[in-house]
Design an enzyme around this catalytic site. Structure first.
Site, short mmCIF file in Angstrom:
data_model
loop_
_atom_site.label_atom_id
_atom_site.label_comp_id
_atom_site.label_asym_id
_atom_site.label_seq_id
_atom_site.Cartn_x
_atom_site.Cartn_y
_atom_site.Cartn_z
CB SER A 1 -33.91 11.58 -31.61
OG SER A 1 -33.51 11.62 -30.26
N1 SAM Z 1 -36.07 9.14 -27.09
C1 SAM Z 1 -36.56 10.25 -27.13
C2 SAM Z 1 -37.77 10.52 -28.33
O1 SAM Z 1 -37.74 9.25 -28.96
O2 SAM Z 1 -38.69 11.07 -28.53
C3 SAM Z 1 -35.69 11.45 -27.50
C4 SAM Z 1 -35.64 12.32 -26.41
S1 SAM Z 1 -34.54 13.55 -26.19
C5 SAM Z 1 -33.64 13.65 -27.19
C6 SAM Z 1 -33.88 13.28 -24.66
C7 SAM Z 1 -34.69 13.02 -23.46
O3 SAM Z 1 -34.04 12.72 -22.14
C8 SAM Z 1 -35.64 14.25 -23.00
O4 SAM Z 1 -36.84 14.17 -22.91
C9 SAM Z 1 -35.10 14.64 -21.52
O5 SAM Z 1 -35.89 15.31 -20.85
C10 SAM Z 1 -34.54 13.34 -21.25
N2 SAM Z 1 -33.51 13.22 -20.21
C11 SAM Z 1 -32.49 14.01 -19.80
N3 SAM Z 1 -31.62 13.66 -18.68
C12 SAM Z 1 -32.39 12.67 -18.36
C13 SAM Z 1 -32.17 11.79 -17.29
N4 SAM Z 1 -31.15 11.81 -16.45
N5 SAM Z 1 -33.01 10.63 -16.87
C14 SAM Z 1 -33.93 10.52 -17.82
N6 SAM Z 1 -34.31 11.23 -18.85
C15 SAM Z 1 -33.51 12.28 -19.04
#
Ligand code: SAM
Length: 218
Positions: free
Chosen positions: A67
């Site tokens: 992000s």
């Molecule tokens: N917090 C992260 C960072 O600091 O890099 C940013 C993550 S990215 C914007 C969103 C993440 O949510 C992705 O890695 C994606 O695979 C994960 N994601 C999407 N749906 C999800 C779910 N149902 N459960 C867990 N993770 C999920």
């Protein structure tokens, strides 16, 4: 805390990044200090190090992103993190947000849906001295086995507020979640005032990757 190689140049770029985020409205000094302390370039491939201190989201593989630093700071500020808070993060991704929460002395439980990201980040964060608990699975319905939580942060865009997440919050707990369509989401802060009463506050629009799974976009 961090065992990889940092440098004066990167430290300078980080101070600049903190100034940028402060000018955009982040006031919580503990949050700004955490951003200042964490070498974001460690979370990038070496070919992309020159982009690590731009205030931008960046690809991390598997169609996902680390992000934007301002977004991380905004969500963390809304979360009102106290030392010792038990926090569930949904969407581990690169681990950067989890590292910020760890530096704020929270007990962090973080869940990731994509096996490759889970494996990579589970190996990487301990290498830089960040101790959090990792889970692989669908976090759209929370992580009931470790509930209740003081705080829950969702780092992917949800179509609705999953009721299961509110259930897994303690009274006085806070849920921060972007809610909207696949392109744009409003940042929401939900405070559980009592077992039956929720205070709902809405903030600006952001653009997150979609929250997948049964409580997200199927
Ligand atoms: N917090 C992260 C960072 O600091 O890099 C940013 C993550 S990215 C914007 C969103 C993440 O949510 C992705 O890695 C994606 O695979 C994960 N994601 C999407 N749906 C999800 C779910 N149902 N459960 C867990 N993770 C999920």
């Amino acid at each position: 805390m961090l065992k990889l190689e940092d440098s004066y140049r990167h430290k300078g770029q980080r101070r600049e990044l903190v100034n940028v985020i402060r000018k955009k409205g982040i006031k919580n000094e503990a949050v700004l200090n955490a951003i200042n302390a964490i070498p974001r370039h460690f979370f990038f491939d070496s070919a992309l190090h020159s982009h690590a201190y731009e205030d931008k989201a960046f690809p991390i593989g598997e169609g996902q992103t680390i992000s934007q630093p301002y977004t991380v700071a905004f969500q963390t500020e809304l979360l009102e993190v106290n030392k010792g808070d038990k926090i569930l993060e949904i969407g581990t991704g690169s681990g950067y947000q989890a590292a910020v929460l760890y530096l704020l002395e929270a007990q962090v439980h973080t869940i990731e849906f994509q096996p490759k990201l889970y494996e990579r980040t589970k190996k990487f964060l301990p290498r830089i001295g960040v101790k959090v608990k990792f889970y692989l699975g669908d976090g759209s319905k929370g992580l009931p086995q470790k509930a209740p939580y003081d705080k829950i942060i969702v780092t992917a865009g949800a179509p609705v507020i999953p009721n299961d997440l509110l259930k897994q919050l303690k009274v006085n707990g806070i849920l921060v979640i972007p809610v909207g369509n696949r392109v744009s989401q409003k940042m929401m802060k939900l405070t559980k005032i009592s077992e039956t009463k929720i205070l709902q506050e809405e903030y600006d629009n952001f653009a997150f990757v979609p929250l997948l799974g049964t409580g997200g976009w199927r």
